[in-house]
Write an enzyme that holds these catalytic residues in place. Structure first.
Site, mmCIF file in Angstrom:
data_model
loop_
_atom_site.group_PDB
_atom_site.id
_atom_site.type_symbol
_atom_site.label_atom_id
_atom_site.label_comp_id
_atom_site.label_asym_id
_atom_site.label_seq_id
_atom_site.Cartn_x
_atom_site.Cartn_y
_atom_site.Cartn_z
ATOM 1 N N ASP A 176 0.799 -1.227 0.000
ATOM 2 C CA ASP A 176 0.000 0.000 0.000
ATOM 3 C C ASP A 176 0.832 1.277 0.000
ATOM 4 O OD1 ASP A 176 1.093 -0.079 2.513
ATOM 5 O OD2 ASP A 176 -0.752 -0.715 3.512
ATOM 6 N N GLU B 157 -0.443 -9.048 -1.150
ATOM 7 C CA GLU B 157 -0.991 -8.481 0.097
ATOM 8 C C GLU B 157 -2.222 -7.614 -0.211
ATOM 9 O OE1 GLU B 157 0.739 -5.446 2.978
ATOM 10 O OE2 GLU B 157 1.495 -7.261 3.905
ATOM 11 N N GLU C 243 -2.206 5.070 3.133
ATOM 12 C CA GLU C 243 -2.128 3.678 2.666
ATOM 13 C C GLU C 243 -3.488 3.045 2.395
ATOM 14 O OE1 GLU C 243 -0.441 4.951 5.209
ATOM 15 O OE2 GLU C 243 1.677 4.630 4.786
ATOM 16 N N HIS D 153 6.472 5.172 12.750
ATOM 17 C CA HIS D 153 6.734 6.027 11.581
ATOM 18 C C HIS D 153 5.487 6.527 10.880
ATOM 19 C CE1 HIS D 153 5.505 3.200 8.437
ATOM 20 N NE2 HIS D 153 5.924 2.264 9.254
ATOM 21 N N ARG E 89 2.521 8.403 9.166
ATOM 22 C CA ARG E 89 2.287 9.826 8.886
ATOM 23 C C ARG E 89 1.160 10.388 9.752
ATOM 24 N NH1 ARG E 89 4.478 12.094 3.806
ATOM 25 N NH2 ARG E 89 5.867 10.492 3.019
ATOM 26 N N HIS F 73 13.269 5.367 12.598
ATOM 27 C CA HIS F 73 13.020 5.516 11.158
ATOM 28 C C HIS F 73 13.687 6.805 10.657
ATOM 29 C CE1 HIS F 73 10.695 6.078 7.453
ATOM 30 N NE2 HIS F 73 10.181 4.862 7.604
HETATM 31 C C1 UD1 Z 1 6.741 4.867 3.549
HETATM 32 C C2 UD1 Z 1 5.335 4.462 3.086
HETATM 33 C C3 UD1 Z 1 4.614 3.728 4.201
HETATM 34 C C4 UD1 Z 1 5.445 2.589 4.746
HETATM 35 C C5 UD1 Z 1 6.804 3.123 5.161
HETATM 36 C C6 UD1 Z 1 7.693 1.994 5.629
HETATM 37 C C7 UD1 Z 1 4.113 5.891 1.526
HETATM 38 C C8 UD1 Z 1 3.280 7.101 1.363
HETATM 39 N N1 UD1 Z 1 4.551 5.644 2.764
HETATM 40 O O1 UD1 Z 1 6.578 5.840 4.567
HETATM 41 O O2 UD1 Z 1 3.394 3.205 3.697
HETATM 42 O O3 UD1 Z 1 4.793 2.038 5.859
HETATM 43 O O4 UD1 Z 1 7.440 3.749 4.031
HETATM 44 O O5 UD1 Z 1 8.805 2.471 6.330
HETATM 45 O O6 UD1 Z 1 4.379 5.199 0.573
HETATM 46 N N2 UD1 Z 1 14.161 8.498 4.436
HETATM 47 C C9 UD1 Z 1 15.534 8.472 4.301
HETATM 48 N N3 UD1 Z 1 16.136 7.286 3.978
HETATM 49 C C10 UD1 Z 1 15.448 6.143 3.807
HETATM 50 C C11 UD1 Z 1 14.043 6.172 3.952
HETATM 51 C C12 UD1 Z 1 13.414 7.369 4.259
HETATM 52 O O7 UD1 Z 1 16.207 9.478 4.479
HETATM 53 O O8 UD1 Z 1 16.045 5.107 3.538
HETATM 54 C C13 UD1 Z 1 13.497 9.789 4.762
HETATM 55 C C14 UD1 Z 1 13.526 10.791 3.591
HETATM 56 O O9 UD1 Z 1 13.688 12.085 4.107
HETATM 57 C C15 UD1 Z 1 12.145 10.621 2.968
HETATM 58 C C16 UD1 Z 1 11.316 10.388 4.215
HETATM 59 O O10 UD1 Z 1 12.126 9.572 5.059
HETATM 60 O O11 UD1 Z 1 11.731 11.730 2.213
HETATM 61 C C17 UD1 Z 1 9.952 9.789 4.007
HETATM 62 O O12 UD1 Z 1 9.993 8.622 3.217
HETATM 63 P P1 UD1 Z 1 8.611 8.114 2.521
HETATM 64 O O13 UD1 Z 1 8.891 6.845 1.810
HETATM 65 O O14 UD1 Z 1 7.979 9.210 1.758
HETATM 66 O O15 UD1 Z 1 7.646 7.890 3.731
HETATM 67 P P2 UD1 Z 1 7.713 6.861 4.946
HETATM 68 O O16 UD1 Z 1 7.176 7.596 6.119
HETATM 69 O O17 UD1 Z 1 9.036 6.244 5.009
HETATM 70 N N1 UDP Z 2 12.448 -3.599 10.275
HETATM 71 C C1 UDP Z 2 13.825 -3.696 10.035
HETATM 72 N N2 UDP Z 2 14.657 -2.878 10.735
HETATM 73 C C2 UDP Z 2 14.221 -1.979 11.649
HETATM 74 C C3 UDP Z 2 12.824 -1.882 11.879
HETATM 75 C C4 UDP Z 2 11.960 -2.695 11.169
HETATM 76 O O1 UDP Z 2 14.252 -4.505 9.223
HETATM 77 O O2 UDP Z 2 15.043 -1.277 12.251
HETATM 78 C C5 UDP Z 2 11.539 -4.455 9.495
HETATM 79 C C6 UDP Z 2 10.464 -5.189 10.262
HETATM 80 O O3 UDP Z 2 10.926 -6.433 10.711
HETATM 81 C C7 UDP Z 2 9.363 -5.309 9.226
HETATM 82 C C8 UDP Z 2 9.528 -4.074 8.376
HETATM 83 O O4 UDP Z 2 10.836 -3.584 8.624
HETATM 84 O O5 UDP Z 2 9.556 -6.428 8.374
HETATM 85 C C9 UDP Z 2 8.491 -3.048 8.743
HETATM 86 O O6 UDP Z 2 8.785 -1.855 8.115
HETATM 87 P P1 UDP Z 2 8.082 -0.494 8.508
HETATM 88 O O7 UDP Z 2 7.644 -0.535 9.928
HETATM 89 O O8 UDP Z 2 9.017 0.582 8.080
HETATM 90 O O9 UDP Z 2 6.848 -0.441 7.518
HETATM 91 P P2 UDP Z 2 5.350 -0.997 7.585
HETATM 92 O O10 UDP Z 2 5.401 -2.464 7.804
HETATM 93 O O11 UDP Z 2 4.637 -0.253 8.669
HETATM 94 O O12 UDP Z 2 4.807 -0.628 6.249
#
Ligand code: UD1
Ligand code: UDP
Length: 393
Positions: free
Chosen positions: A95, A117, A131, A212, A214, A244
């Protein structure tokens, strides 16, 4: 058949990892991988652990990206990719913005879409945001819906999507099972992972935290930090929080919890290390989707900082409790869970309501048009505490 798998965030990579490996090995399928780079560091950690080498990397992430900025970069780059690759089918997971745009961009080009999923729902477009909208859009345009459980099948049937659904189990259990086997079978590996956490004290109960979402930014995170600061006063507890990389999470968490003795703020962990932390935890406090599925399969009680969940199975089984983001409620729930006995962290996939480790094989069979037995959860109430042996911390 040319199958293009598109994913871009940490959880998608963990859940697509075993499936991509199965697709690469499947006769009659040309398996192509595109990572969008919606995440960078957190995605690359998983790619190297699962040893997957993408054919295409769209590298779209920018710091603190907005949803519309992210989606517009994704649409533009995915469209050019589809033009170049000409896939017979696009495979997306879950999602995220990556999954939604990849599905919609394929639909616009009349390329069939399969959704791994499928069918998770809270019924509330604001939770989780965005999502719940993303997964609904994907399910409308996909012609193969791989529902992890019977309740996700039911949700899809309620939306008149019957006829495209297969119940496969969740590939997260495939990933978890493979990872737990690696850890359990290799004492040297265990020792080297544990060496990353020299600060952990065996006599203290481990509270493992992730967050994490939003919809929790701002007030929600302030509340979560307030609860953790209060819990840090408990001296039989140690709190480990891999933070995160989203700046909206890093900011408040480091500002409120940075100086506290009893709170270990650490970088996002690679999957092996995070699974090991779940094994060592007494209780897990999270707003994550994937962790809600994994921790119960390890016998770990989970407190979920949300008001609603799209994953009702473990709540019904009694190992997941929804606690929202009210500090008093979080604190009371953690006290409750910590005062209970710790259960053994052996893998209990046979009893997981989310899968049995064979979801990827079922999905590959479905894509090849071969018969397979659908996933059926082993027990009606699979995760009762009585099925787990008690151990001391
Ligand atoms: C995203 C997904 C969310 C998922 C989550 C898992 C969307 C809208 N959101 O949210 O569904 O649950 O990932 O973690 O698709 N960033 C870094 N390095 C990284 C990753 C993130 O710096 O490796 C920072 C960046 O500033 C980036 C921000 O995090 O712009 C947000 O990342 P984004 O993928 O937009 O949203 P998440 O909150 O991570
Ligand atoms: N996870 C990881 N390292 C971490 C925290 C989480 O590998 O430091 C894994 C966790 O086991 C799970 C996935 O990341 O499989 C969950 O990711 P996240 O919580 O970012 O996203 P969501 O599942 O909420 O979309």
């Amino acid at each position: 058949m040319k199958v293009l798998s598109v994913f871009g965030t940490r959880p998608e990579a963990i859940k697509m990892g075993p499936l991509v490996r199965a697709l690469h090995a499947a006769p009659g399928i040309e398996s192509i991988v595109c990572i969008t780079g919606q995440h960078r560091a957190m995605l690359d950690q998983v790619m190297s652990l699962f040893d997957i080498h993408p054919d295409h990397d769209l590298d779209v992430m920018v710091a603190n990206q907005t949803l519309n900025g992210l989606c517009s970069r994704l649409f533009a780059k995915l469209d050019a990719l589809y033009e170049q690759v000409q896939p017979d089918r696009v495979l997306v997971h879950g999602d995220t913005s990556t999954a939604m745009t990849a599905a919609l961009a394929a639909f616009h080009r009349r390329i069939p879409v399969a959704h791994v999923e499928a069918g998770l729902r809270t019924g509330d477009l604001q939770q989780p945001w965005p999502e719940e909208m993303n997964r609904r859009v994907i399910d409308v345009v996909a012609d193969h819906l791989f529902a992890p459980t019977n309740s996700s099948r039911y949700n899809l049937e309620q939306e008149n999507l019957a006829g495209r659904i297969s119940v496969t189990g969740n590939t997260v259990i495939d990933a978890l099972k493979q990872t737990v086997e690696r850890i359990d079978q290799d004492a040297t590996l265990r020792t080297s992972i544990d060496a990353h956490f020299p600060f952990l004290e065996s006599q203290r109960k481990l509270l493992l935290v992730t967050g994490h979402r939003r919809e929790n930014f701002g007030g929600g995170f302030e509340n979560i930090c307030r609860a953790l600061a209060e819990l840090a006063l408990r001296d039989d507890l140690q709190i480990v929080y891999p933070v995160h990389l989203n700046p909206n999470v890093q900011g408040p968490v480091h500002a409120h919890l940075g100086g506290l003795d009893n709170v270990h703020l650490i970088p996002p962990q690679d999957y092996l290390s995070f699974v090991r932390l779940m094994q060592r935890a007494h209780v897990v406090l999270t707003d994550s989707g994937g962790v809600q599925e994994e921790a119960p399969a390890l016998g770990r009680p989970v407190l979920v900082m949300r008001d609603v969940t799209e994953r009702p199975e473990a709540v019904q089984a009694g190992v997941v409790r929804l606690v929202g983001t009210d500090p008093a409620r979080i604190v009371a729930a953690v006290h409750d869970a910590c005062n209970g006995p710790r259960v053994a962290a052996h893998f209990i996939a046979d009893a997981s309501p989310y899968g049995d480790g064979r979801a990827s094989a079922r999905i590959v069979a479905a894509l090849r048009g071969e018969p397979f037995d659908e996933f059926v959860a082993a027990h009606a109430a699979p995760l009762s505490q009585s099925s787990l042996s008690e151990v001391t911390p």
